[in-house]
Motif scaffolding. Structure first.
Motif, PDB file in Angstrom:
ATOM      1  N   VAL A  23       0.873  -1.171   0.000  1.00 13.38           N
ATOM      2  CA  VAL A  23       0.000   0.000   0.000  1.00 13.38           C
ATOM      3  C   VAL A  23       0.910   1.220   0.000  1.00 13.38           C
ATOM      4  O   VAL A  23       1.846   1.300   0.801  1.00 13.38           O
ATOM      5  CB  VAL A  23      -0.917   0.012   1.241  1.00 13.38           C
ATOM      6  N   ILE A  24       0.659   2.161  -0.916  1.00 13.65           N
ATOM      7  CA  ILE A  24       1.502   3.349  -1.054  1.00 13.65           C
ATOM      8  C   ILE A  24       0.625   4.591  -1.027  1.00 13.65           C
ATOM      9  O   ILE A  24      -0.457   4.614  -1.614  1.00 13.65           O
ATOM     10  CB  ILE A  24       2.279   3.309  -2.383  1.00 13.65           C
ATOM     11  N   ALA A  25       1.101   5.618  -0.339  1.00 14.35           N
ATOM     12  CA  ALA A  25       0.425   6.920  -0.317  1.00 14.35           C
ATOM     13  C   ALA A  25       1.482   8.004  -0.491  1.00 14.35           C
ATOM     14  O   ALA A  25       2.611   7.862  -0.025  1.00 14.35           O
ATOM     15  CB  ALA A  25      -0.315   7.114   0.991  1.00 14.35           C
ATOM     16  N   VAL A  26       1.109   9.079  -1.158  1.00  9.84           N
ATOM     17  CA  VAL A  26       2.016  10.203  -1.370  1.00  9.84           C
ATOM     18  C   VAL A  26       1.324  11.468  -0.870  1.00  9.84           C
ATOM     19  O   VAL A  26       0.150  11.690  -1.152  1.00  9.84           O
ATOM     20  CB  VAL A  26       2.371  10.363  -2.873  1.00  9.84           C
ATOM     21  N   THR A  27       2.060  12.278  -0.120  1.00  5.75           N
ATOM     22  CA  THR A  27       1.547  13.557   0.348  1.00  5.75           C
ATOM     23  C   THR A  27       2.703  14.553   0.395  1.00  5.75           C
ATOM     24  O   THR A  27       3.864  14.162   0.329  1.00  5.75           O
ATOM     25  CB  THR A  27       0.859  13.421   1.722  1.00  5.75           C
ATOM     26  N   ARG A  28       2.374  15.816   0.509  1.00  6.85           N
ATOM     27  CA  ARG A  28       3.426  16.828   0.606  1.00  6.85           C
ATOM     28  C   ARG A  28       4.163  16.712   1.932  1.00  6.85           C
ATOM     29  O   ARG A  28       3.559  16.429   2.966  1.00  6.85           O
ATOM     30  CB  ARG A  28       2.835  18.239   0.487  1.00  6.85           C
ATOM     31  N   VAL A  29       5.451  16.965   1.887  1.00  8.32           N
ATOM     32  CA  VAL A  29       6.268  16.935   3.089  1.00  8.32           C
ATOM     33  C   VAL A  29       5.711  17.898   4.131  1.00  8.32           C
ATOM     34  O   VAL A  29       5.703  17.600   5.326  1.00  8.32           O
ATOM     35  CB  VAL A  29       7.741  17.271   2.752  1.00  8.32           C
ATOM     36  N   THR A  30       5.213  19.033   3.693  1.00 10.59           N
ATOM     37  CA  THR A  30       4.716  20.058   4.617  1.00 10.59           C
ATOM     38  C   THR A  30       3.316  19.768   5.166  1.00 10.59           C
ATOM     39  O   THR A  30       2.850  20.474   6.049  1.00 10.59           O
ATOM     40  CB  THR A  30       4.699  21.434   3.931  1.00 10.59           C
ATOM     41  N   ASP A  31       2.649  18.723   4.676  1.00 12.87           N
ATOM     42  CA  ASP A  31       1.297  18.392   5.133  1.00 12.87           C
ATOM     43  C   ASP A  31       1.379  17.465   6.351  1.00 12.87           C
ATOM     44  O   ASP A  31       1.140  16.260   6.267  1.00 12.87           O
ATOM     45  CB  ASP A  31       0.504  17.754   3.997  1.00 12.87           C
ATOM     46  N   ILE A  32       1.720  18.042   7.474  1.00 18.53           N
ATOM     47  CA  ILE A  32       1.937  17.281   8.701  1.00 18.53           C
ATOM     48  C   ILE A  32       0.691  16.498   9.139  1.00 18.53           C
ATOM     49  O   ILE A  32       0.808  15.325   9.507  1.00 18.53           O
ATOM     50  CB  ILE A  32       2.446  18.201   9.834  1.00 18.53           C
ATOM     51  N   PRO A  33      -0.518  17.080   9.100  1.00 19.46           N
ATOM     52  CA  PRO A  33      -1.687  16.289   9.496  1.00 19.46           C
ATOM     53  C   PRO A  33      -1.873  15.028   8.646  1.00 19.46           C
ATOM     54  O   PRO A  33      -2.163  13.954   9.186  1.00 19.46           O
ATOM     55  CB  PRO A  33      -2.857  17.256   9.318  1.00 19.46           C
ATOM     56  N   SER A  34      -1.664  15.124   7.351  1.00 13.84           N
ATOM     57  CA  SER A  34      -1.801  13.932   6.503  1.00 13.84           C
ATOM     58  C   SER A  34      -0.715  12.917   6.799  1.00 13.84           C
ATOM     59  O   SER A  34      -0.971  11.706   6.833  1.00 13.84           O
ATOM     60  CB  SER A  34      -1.736  14.324   5.023  1.00 13.84           C
ATOM     61  N   ARG A  35       0.493  13.392   7.039  1.00 18.23           N
ATOM     62  CA  ARG A  35       1.579  12.469   7.360  1.00 18.23           C
ATOM     63  C   ARG A  35       1.315  11.748   8.675  1.00 18.23           C
ATOM     64  O   ARG A  35       1.532  10.536   8.781  1.00 18.23           O
ATOM     65  CB  ARG A  35       2.909  13.218   7.397  1.00 18.23           C
ATOM     66  N   ARG A  36       0.801  12.469   9.681  1.00 18.35           N
ATOM     67  CA  ARG A  36       0.472  11.826  10.964  1.00 18.35           C
ATOM     68  C   ARG A  36      -0.632  10.788  10.777  1.00 18.35           C
ATOM     69  O   ARG A  36      -0.611   9.716  11.386  1.00 18.35           O
ATOM     70  CB  ARG A  36       0.026  12.866  11.980  1.00 18.35           C
ATOM     71  N   LEU A  37      -1.590  11.103   9.939  1.00 16.10           N
ATOM     72  CA  LEU A  37      -2.687  10.177   9.672  1.00 16.10           C
ATOM     73  C   LEU A  37      -2.176   8.904   9.009  1.00 16.10           C
ATOM     74  O   LEU A  37      -2.561   7.794   9.386  1.00 16.10           O
ATOM     75  CB  LEU A  37      -3.744  10.859   8.805  1.00 16.10           C
ATOM     76  N   LEU A  38      -1.278   9.041   8.039  1.00 17.47           N
ATOM     77  CA  LEU A  38      -0.721   7.867   7.366  1.00 17.47           C
ATOM     78  C   LEU A  38       0.066   6.991   8.339  1.00 17.47           C
ATOM     79  O   LEU A  38      -0.043   5.764   8.308  1.00 17.47           O
ATOM     80  CB  LEU A  38       0.145   8.292   6.185  1.00 17.47           C
ATOM     81  N   VAL A  39       0.832   7.599   9.218  1.00 13.84           N
ATOM     82  CA  VAL A  39       1.565   6.840  10.234  1.00 13.84           C
ATOM     83  C   VAL A  39       0.582   6.140  11.173  1.00 13.84           C
ATOM     84  O   VAL A  39       0.775   4.978  11.545  1.00 13.84           O
ATOM     85  CB  VAL A  39       2.530   7.762  11.010  1.00 13.84           C
ATOM     86  N   ALA A  40      -0.492   6.819  11.533  1.00 13.71           N
ATOM     87  CA  ALA A  40      -1.478   6.250  12.452  1.00 13.71           C
ATOM     88  C   ALA A  40      -2.144   5.001  11.893  1.00 13.71           C
ATOM     89  O   ALA A  40      -2.567   4.137  12.658  1.00 13.71           O
ATOM     90  CB  ALA A  40      -2.543   7.301  12.805  1.00 13.71           C
ATOM     91  N   VAL A  41      -2.230   4.886  10.572  1.00 13.98           N
ATOM     92  CA  VAL A  41      -2.849   3.698   9.978  1.00 13.98           C
ATOM     93  C   VAL A  41      -1.806   2.674   9.528  1.00 13.98           C
ATOM     94  O   VAL A  41      -2.136   1.713   8.850  1.00 13.98           O
ATOM     95  CB  VAL A  41      -3.817   4.055   8.817  1.00 13.98           C
ATOM     96  N   GLY A  42      -0.549   2.879   9.937  1.00 12.07           N
ATOM     97  CA  GLY A  42       0.457   1.845   9.723  1.00 12.07           C
ATOM     98  C   GLY A  42       1.386   2.037   8.545  1.00 12.07           C
ATOM     99  O   GLY A  42       2.162   1.133   8.241  1.00 12.07           O
TER     100      GLY A  42
END
Length: 83
Positions: free
Chosen positions: A38-57
Motif C-alpha cells: 500500500v503506497i500513499a504520497v503527500t506533501r512533506v509540509t502536510d503534517i496532518p496527513s503524514r500523521r494520519l498515514l503513520v497512524a494507519v500503519g
C-alpha cells in the motif's frame, strides 16, 4: 467539525478521517492478497496527513520532488500494524 489548516482531518469528531483511511489498505489487501503493498504520497509540509498515514500503519519510504513540491512517499507491506 471541518478540517482546516489549523485542525487536521484526524481531529474530526469520531476519527472519521482515520477510519476512512485505515479502510483503504484493508480493502486493497482483500482484493490483491495479504502481502500487497500500500503506497500513499503527500506533501512533506502536510503534517496532518503524514500523521494520519503513520497512524494507519504506513511508514515514510522516500522523498521526492513532484507536482511542484517536495513529496513524501509512505508505504507498507503485509497486514497493517495500526488502524
Amino acid at each position: 467539525m471541518t478540517a482546516t489548516p489549523e485542525r487536521g482531518a484526524e481531529d474530526a469528531p469520531g476519527g472519521a478521517a482515520r477510519e476512512a483511511v485505515s479502510a483503504v489498505p484493508d480493502q486493497h489487501r482483500n482484493r490483491r492478497g495479504p502481502h500487497a503493498e500500500v503506497i500513499a504520497v503527500t506533501r512533506v509540509t502536510d503534517i496532518p496527513s503524514r500523521r494520519l498515514l503513520v497512524a494507519v500503519g504506513l511508514r515514510e519510504a522516500e522523498r521526492c520532488g513532484r507536482w511542484g513540491a517536495d513529496q513524501v512517499l509512505c508505504g507498507s507491506r503485509g497486514p497493517a500494524s495500526a488502524g
